[in-house]
Design an enzyme around this catalytic site. Structure first.
Site, PDB file in Angstrom:
ATOM      1  N   HIS A 108       0.880  -1.172   0.000  1.00 43.08           N
ATOM      2  CA  HIS A 108       0.000   0.000   0.000  1.00 43.08           C
ATOM      3  C   HIS A 108       0.913   1.216   0.000  1.00 43.08           C
ATOM      4  O   HIS A 108       1.950   1.228   0.669  1.00 43.08           O
ATOM      5  CB  HIS A 108      -0.903  -0.003   1.230  1.00 43.08           C
ATOM      6  CG  HIS A 108      -1.847   1.161   1.330  1.00 43.08           C
ATOM      7  ND1 HIS A 108      -2.457   1.720   0.229  1.00 43.08           N
ATOM      8  CD2 HIS A 108      -2.276   1.877   2.397  1.00 43.08           C
ATOM      9  CE1 HIS A 108      -3.238   2.722   0.619  1.00 43.08           C
ATOM     10  NE2 HIS A 108      -3.137   2.840   1.925  1.00 43.08           N
ATOM     11  N   GLU A 195     -12.303   2.761   0.186  1.00 40.68           N
ATOM     12  CA  GLU A 195     -12.570   2.334   1.565  1.00 40.68           C
ATOM     13  C   GLU A 195     -13.555   3.267   2.253  1.00 40.68           C
ATOM     14  O   GLU A 195     -14.457   2.824   2.967  1.00 40.68           O
ATOM     15  CB  GLU A 195     -11.261   2.308   2.359  1.00 40.68           C
ATOM     16  CG  GLU A 195     -10.299   1.208   1.959  1.00 40.68           C
ATOM     17  CD  GLU A 195      -8.931   1.367   2.588  1.00 40.68           C
ATOM     18  OE1 GLU A 195      -8.123   0.447   2.462  1.00 40.68           O
ATOM     19  OE2 GLU A 195      -8.663   2.438   3.197  1.00 40.68           O
TER      20      GLU A 195
END
Length: 332
Positions: A108, A195
């Site tokens: 990430h 998200e």
């Protein structure tokens, strides 16, 4: 047009003589380490002394050492500890061992994109980000399949960073399914946005609001749970398998008509305006600064929000309803 790489585009041999260090043994860490080892590569797991994962990793047949020792001895280092501790772990235990010719990897881009980790100029910095949780990465690998991933290059000191990253992606099984080329900026900002507005934040908020609306109108909490929570998986599975058209083909005409005529009244233009505002906060670094400050201050607000949401009535009703579904217990 996005570029996608597959097994035939990646050469696992590029990693055969390199030592790979996986820092962390959580969801992603255990999957990466075990898949790489099963692919015939040399892997060690870096953990802090006393970590509850130390014995687990050893029991899984992996070499385990301190983060500093693994960083020192590895040619390729994958950072798989949580975002909020990555900078500290890197500065205290990894940075002193970042020598010329090494590769620093991430799953990430948060800490690189928001300037929390800055590797030396003579080190490759790359990303392989599987688009699924670690247990799925492991399970799909063992079944002969793979979870798609993203690949990005932040720093190409060796001029072969992409080829090495693809080899790593092949080692964990993602090249079987496809590895899409992106950038650290794009991966980080789209991941946070997804998200926040739908996958986690948007979906859970929509579910809670729908549940509360039914219960406040006098319907049984259990009925409300089934309609607003339990059936989400059934619809998501259809969407995943064949897109919106297949989902609409699979439901009743009544449900399809309600989809077209009522859905846009719930998710209207004002929602998109708020989504744009959230995206602006991500792109400007406002969200990153807020999250970093929250962790530096002891995470009081975060922990309070976690506790508050865990106490929502839908969670209690859900536990009761799921306890009656014996097949769920068997799966766990």
């Amino acid at each position: 047009m996005a570029r996608i790489f597959y097994d035939e585009d990646a050469d696992l041999g590029l990693l055969q003589d390199r030592r790979i260090g996986v820092i962390g043994y959580g969801s992603q860490g255990h999957a990466h380490a075990l898949n790489l080892q099963d692919s015939g590569l040399t892997v060690a797991v870096g953990l802090y002394p006393g970590s509850p994962s130390w014995e687990k990793a050893q029991g899984d047949g992996l070499t385990v050492g301190s983060v500093a020792d693994v960083a020192r001895d590895s040619d390729v280092l994958m950072m798989l500890v949580p975002d909020q501790v990555q900078r500290q772990v890197y500065e205290d235990h990894v940075a002193p061992h970042m020598a010329e010719g090494k590769t620093l990897m991430f799953a990430h881009g948060f800490n690189v994109h928001f300037n929390q980790i800055d590797a030396p100029a003579d080190v490759d910095v790359s990303m392989i980000a599987p688009k699924g949780p670690g247990h799925l990465v492991r399970r799909e690998y063992l079944s002969g399949l793979g979870v798609p991933a993203l690949v990005a290059i932040h720093q190409d000191a060796s001029e072969s960073a992409l080829q090495l990253a693809l080899a790593y992606g092949k080692g964990i099984g993602s090249a079987r399914a496809g590895i899409l080329q992106t950038t650290f900026l794009e991966e980080t900002e789209t991941d946070l946005f997804g998200e926040q507005v739908i996958l986690c934040g948007g979906l859970t908020s929509l579910i809670k609001a729908a549940y509360e609306t039914l219960v406040e109108a006098g319907y049984q909490p259990e009925s409300a749970y089934f309609e607003t929570f339990h059936e989400v998986k059934l619809i998501v599975d259809l969407l995943y398998e064949g897109g919106m058209e297949y989902m609409r083909y699979s439901i009743s005409d009544t449900a399809e008509y309600g989809d077209y005529t009522r859905g846009p009244r719930v998710i209207d233009a004002s929602v998109k305006d708020r989504m744009r505002a959230i995206l602006d906060e991500i792109r400007s670094g406002q969200f990153a600064s807020e999250w970093i400050a929250e962790n530096q201050a002891g995470r009081a607000r975060f922990l309070a929000l976690r506790r508050l949401n865990a106490e929502h009535p839908i969670e209690e009703v859900g536990k009761e309803v799921r306890a009656m579904m014996k097949w769920l217990g068997e799966q766990k």
